[in-house]
Design an enzyme around this catalytic site. Structure first.
Site, PDB file in Angstrom:
ATOM      1  N   GLY A 169      68.737  13.048  13.193  1.00  8.57           N
ATOM      2  CA  GLY A 169      69.099  12.103  14.256  1.00  8.57           C
ATOM      3  C   GLY A 169      70.244  12.622  15.102  1.00  8.57           C
ATOM      4  O   GLY A 169      70.199  13.708  15.675  1.00  8.57           O
ATOM      5  N   GLY A 170      71.317  11.800  15.164  1.00 11.01           N
ATOM      6  CA  GLY A 170      72.475  12.156  15.976  1.00 11.01           C
ATOM      7  C   GLY A 170      73.084  13.492  15.576  1.00 11.01           C
ATOM      8  O   GLY A 170      73.667  14.182  16.402  1.00 11.01           O
ATOM      9  N   ALA A 405      60.505  38.644  39.983  1.00 11.70           N
ATOM     10  CA  ALA A 405      61.344  39.241  38.936  1.00 11.70           C
ATOM     11  C   ALA A 405      62.477  40.047  39.563  1.00 11.70           C
ATOM     12  O   ALA A 405      63.609  40.029  39.077  1.00 11.70           O
ATOM     13  CB  ALA A 405      60.516  40.125  38.019  1.00 11.70           C
TER      14      ALA A 405
HETATM   15  C1  HXC Z   1      73.816   6.249   4.896  1.00 19.15           C
HETATM   16  C2  HXC Z   1      72.831   8.010   3.847  1.00 19.15           C
HETATM   17  C3  HXC Z   1      72.181   8.405   5.033  1.00 19.15           C
HETATM   18  C4  HXC Z   1      72.422   7.618   6.204  1.00 19.15           C
HETATM   19  C5  HXC Z   1      71.652   9.800   3.513  1.00 19.15           C
HETATM   20  N1  HXC Z   1      72.458   8.898   2.932  1.00 19.15           N
HETATM   21  N2  HXC Z   1      71.449   9.514   4.793  1.00 19.15           N
HETATM   22  N3  HXC Z   1      73.627   6.950   3.796  1.00 19.15           N
HETATM   23  N4  HXC Z   1      73.237   6.551   6.087  1.00 19.15           N
HETATM   24  N5  HXC Z   1      71.878   7.931   7.382  1.00 19.15           N
HETATM   25  C6  HXC Z   1      72.919   8.867   1.532  1.00 19.15           C
HETATM   26  C7  HXC Z   1      71.806   8.586   0.553  1.00 19.15           C
HETATM   27  O1  HXC Z   1      71.640   7.197   0.448  1.00 19.15           O
HETATM   28  C8  HXC Z   1      72.347   9.218  -0.708  1.00 19.15           C
HETATM   29  O2  HXC Z   1      73.308   8.352  -1.263  1.00 19.15           O
HETATM   30  C9  HXC Z   1      73.109  10.416  -0.203  1.00 19.15           C
HETATM   31  O3  HXC Z   1      73.356  10.172   1.190  1.00 19.15           O
HETATM   32  C10 HXC Z   1      72.320  11.706  -0.296  1.00 19.15           C
HETATM   33  O4  HXC Z   1      71.025  11.480   0.278  1.00 19.15           O
HETATM   34  P1  HXC Z   1      69.672  11.909  -0.445  1.00 19.15           P
HETATM   35  O5  HXC Z   1      68.584  11.239   0.279  1.00 19.15           O
HETATM   36  O6  HXC Z   1      69.800  11.676  -1.901  1.00 19.15           O
HETATM   37  O7  HXC Z   1      69.711  13.478  -0.204  1.00 19.15           O
HETATM   38  P2  HXC Z   1      68.518  14.453   0.152  1.00 19.15           P
HETATM   39  O8  HXC Z   1      67.360  14.205  -0.750  1.00 19.15           O
HETATM   40  O9  HXC Z   1      69.128  15.786   0.173  1.00 19.15           O
HETATM   41  O10 HXC Z   1      68.047  14.031   1.619  1.00 19.15           O
HETATM   42  C11 HXC Z   1      68.927  14.141   2.725  1.00 19.15           C
HETATM   43  C12 HXC Z   1      68.303  13.492   3.979  1.00 19.15           C
HETATM   44  C13 HXC Z   1      67.820  12.069   3.665  1.00 19.15           C
HETATM   45  C14 HXC Z   1      67.126  14.363   4.454  1.00 19.15           C
HETATM   46  C15 HXC Z   1      69.380  13.520   5.057  1.00 19.15           C
HETATM   47  O11 HXC Z   1      68.875  11.364   2.988  1.00 19.15           O
HETATM   48  C16 HXC Z   1      67.451  11.305   4.897  1.00 19.15           C
HETATM   49  O12 HXC Z   1      66.333  11.460   5.416  1.00 19.15           O
HETATM   50  N6  HXC Z   1      68.369  10.440   5.361  1.00 19.15           N
HETATM   51  C17 HXC Z   1      68.102   9.575   6.501  1.00 19.15           C
HETATM   52  C18 HXC Z   1      68.000  10.356   7.782  1.00 19.15           C
HETATM   53  C19 HXC Z   1      67.903   9.464   8.981  1.00 19.15           C
HETATM   54  O13 HXC Z   1      66.824   9.009   9.333  1.00 19.15           O
HETATM   55  N7  HXC Z   1      69.084   9.104   9.545  1.00 19.15           N
HETATM   56  C20 HXC Z   1      69.252   8.218  10.671  1.00 19.15           C
HETATM   57  C21 HXC Z   1      68.969   9.000  11.896  1.00 19.15           C
HETATM   58  S1  HXC Z   1      69.083   8.023  13.317  1.00 19.15           S
HETATM   59  P3  HXC Z   1      73.548   8.273  -2.826  1.00 19.15           P
HETATM   60  O14 HXC Z   1      74.586   7.204  -2.967  1.00 19.15           O
HETATM   61  O15 HXC Z   1      72.216   7.930  -3.423  1.00 19.15           O
HETATM   62  O16 HXC Z   1      74.014   9.620  -3.244  1.00 19.15           O
HETATM   63  C22 HXC Z   1      70.482   8.524  14.059  1.00 19.15           C
HETATM   64  C23 HXC Z   1      70.729   7.814  15.348  1.00 19.15           C
HETATM   65  C24 HXC Z   1      71.575   8.608  16.289  1.00 19.15           C
HETATM   66  O17 HXC Z   1      71.167   9.360  13.608  1.00 19.15           O
HETATM   67  C25 HXC Z   1      70.820   8.887  17.495  1.00 19.15           C
HETATM   68  C26 HXC Z   1      71.655   9.516  18.527  1.00 19.15           C
HETATM   69  C27 HXC Z   1      70.861   9.996  19.684  1.00 19.15           C
END
Ligand code: HXC
Length: 514
Positions: A169-170, A405
């Site tokens: 994402g961001g 070019a």
């Molecule tokens: C809060 C988050 C998080 C998030 C991960 N965590 N992403 N917490 N907000 N966005 C937390 C998990 O709950 C977990 O907590 C810890 O971080 C590690 O994550 P895992 O999933 O266990 O790790 P991994 O398997 O390595 O996967 C990493 C990951 C996945 C690929 C990043 O976590 C994921 O897909 N996260 C969401 C990505 C996403 O869609 N984000 C929002 C994007 S929108 P615990 O406590 O269990 O350890 C955005 C908007 C901005 O960003 C747009 C601007 C233009």
């Protein structure tokens, strides 16, 4: 004497801050072969120079909804690289997966502001799940604060992103706004919407590596500039890249007294370009031979390989090299090559890095896909970038410079300071066959032997245009040089241009055809 309890409390607090998301999470990070945020910062900076800022900040929600983590998932501060000050932030995956909160954004913006005010580079070490879901709009607004600074500080101080884990994402958009994106093979991934979201929305099943791994962004999307085999190598690459750049837009890049003789001539260059114009040669050999030995750092080497861009030193001074690679698609200019060269020209111009352009291209790539994809718009960016660039510009035409070019590749009247041609240069509106078919269609049709007549006319055309003498006689190139003289000639030109002063007319900003 017993220790003052307030000192003991500070030590406890600091130990808590240093523990990040806790020993378990750190062990998990290490088990993946990844360093922690602080270990990364220490690896990046000169030994012992890191000073941390705001280590005790916590998320506003910490007290109520989550456990309290000091630092809130990002380590920020300053230190030096090769003795020059840099500002740095490193997301801490052990705290909510490095996800961006309002307070994390506050910390990041603070070092960005300090970098800007003090004219020093800002380096982002990224490892983040994107916007912190629990914080809703506050996290989104936090990203907006960062993006605005990325844009406003662009061209003022160098901004570098090193991706060391997922960047969702961001976390992907901020790097896209910066000067350089470095990824780690098989470890960093960059995407706006991850595999799970894609599956939910489109039903498509894809894994992180094939969606946004380093290979994809280095070779397909063009979003990343450099890739490294390990975290440590990626951090060293950031240091190396910075050695070519000034700390800000009012300084000149650092000078390294050359180990390589400025007067060195390479006899092999005189034999490099084949006599048969259809036979390719390797432009990388020209570049490596002309620049200070071993100084060429190619940027985006795997994407749009028909164009070559990279930083180098020549006579100890930084230069930006832009070239065609005739060994790939004959060095034709297509949409991706236009984008690659444009972005690089603009980066060099904003950081006072002179441009050296090597031209060997049959022109823009013809075809419906390119026209419908907007090759006019993309090629126009390159014209715009070269015309706008006020840094010293030197061009060497090694072989083909046909049509668009010729014009677009830093030609003399786009404002290039010194233009050289090799004796193998062919400077013309079109290649011989294409030109005679258009100019002499009726004569060829009427001839007793049309094929022989076409050949004869093409030979005549080649004798007139497929050499640099017509261009030299009309002032379109400044001189024709032996290929082996290229290095000393470029060094002489750049030293004569060192104090170039070419102020642009005042305006808010131009309107580049993006
Ligand atoms: C809060 C988050 C998080 C998030 C991960 N965590 N992403 N917490 N907000 N966005 C937390 C998990 O709950 C977990 O907590 C810890 O971080 C590690 O994550 P895992 O999933 O266990 O790790 P991994 O398997 O390595 O996967 C990493 C990951 C996945 C690929 C990043 O976590 C994921 O897909 N996260 C969401 C990505 C996403 O869609 N984000 C929002 C994007 S929108 P615990 O406590 O269990 O350890 C955005 C908007 C901005 O960003 C747009 C601007 C233009």
């Amino acid at each position: 004497m017993p220790e003052d309890p307030r000192i003991l409390q500070l030590r406890q607090m600091r130990a808590k801050a240093l523990a990040g998301g806790g020993a378990d999470k750190i062990a998990k990070q290490h088990a993946k072969g990844k360093l922690t945020a602080r270990e990364r910062v220490e690896t990046l900076l000169d030994l012992g120079t890191f000073n941390e800022l705001e280590p005790f900040i916590t998320s506003e929600l910490s007290e109520t909804t989550h456990e309290q983590y000091l630092g809130d998932g990002v380590v920020t501060g300053y230190g030096t690289i090769d003795g020059r000050v840099v500002y740095v932030y490193a997301q801490d995956f052990t705290i909510f997966g490095g996800a961006l909160s309002e307070m994390q954004s506050h910390k990041i913006c603070r070092v960005m502001d300090l970098a800007m005010r003090n004219g020093a580079p800002c380096i982002a070490l990224l490892d983040s799940g994107g916007a912190r879901i629990q914080e809703g709009v506050k996290a989104l607004g936090g990203y907006a604060e960062i993006f605005r600074r990325n844009a406003q500080y662009s061209g003022v101080v160098p901004q570098i992103s090193v991706m060391l884990g997922p960047c969702a994402g961001g976390a992907a958009y901020s790097p896209a706004l910066q000067d350089l994106v470095i990824m780690v093979e098989k470890q960093s991934f960059m995407f706006l919407t991850g595999p799970e979201v894609i599956k939910a929305v489109t039903g498509e099943v894809v894994d992180s590596e094939s969606l946004g791994g380093s290979e994809i962004h280095m070779c397909v999307s063009g979003v990343a500039h450099l890739a490294a085999a390990s975290e440590v190598e990626a951090l060293q690459t950031a240091r190396h890249f910075l050695s070519y750049l000034p700390s800000n837009n009012v300084e000149n890049p650092p000078y390294f007294p050359p180990q390589d003789d400025p007067a060195r001539m390479d006899e092999a260059l005189n034999h490099l370009v084949p006599l048969d114009p259809r036979e390719p040669y390797v432009m990388h050999e020209v570049i490596e031979s002309v620049v200070d030995a071993g100084s060429f750092l190619e940027i985006q080497p795997g994407w749009a390989r028909n164009a070559v861009v990279g930083l180098a030193r020549i006579g100890g001074h930084s230069v930006g090299i832009v070239a065609q690679e005739p060994a790939v698609m004959a060095g034709v200019i297509d949409i991706d090559a236009s984008d690659k060269m444009t972005r690089f020209v603009r980066m060099c111009d904003c950081f006072n890095i002179p441009l050296v352009t090597f031209v060997d291209s049959p022109g823009f790539l013809p075809g419906v896909a390119q026209e419908h994809g907007g090759i006019i718009r993309h090629g126009a960016k390159l014209l715009y970038a070269y015309s706008e660039a006020t840094v010293p510009k030197v061009t060497v035409i090694t072989r083909k410079a046909y049509g668009g070019a010729y014009v677009v590749m830093s030609s003399k009247y786009l404002g290039t300071d010194v233009t050289y041609a090799w004796p193998s240069a062919e400077i013309a509106v079109l290649g011989a066959e294409g030109a005679v078919n258009i100019l002499y269609r009726r004569e060829i049709e009427a001839a007793a032997n049309p094929a022989a007549e076409r050949l004869r006319l093409a030979e005549e055309y080649r004798a007139r245009f497929n050499n640099p003498y017509f261009a030299a006689s009309t002032g379109y190139v400044d001189d024709i040089i032996e290929p082996k003289e290229t290095r000393p000639k470029i060094i002489a030109a750049l030293s004569a241009l060192r104090d170039k002063f070419a102020p642009a007319p005042p305006r808010k900003h131009g309107n580049i055809p993006v």
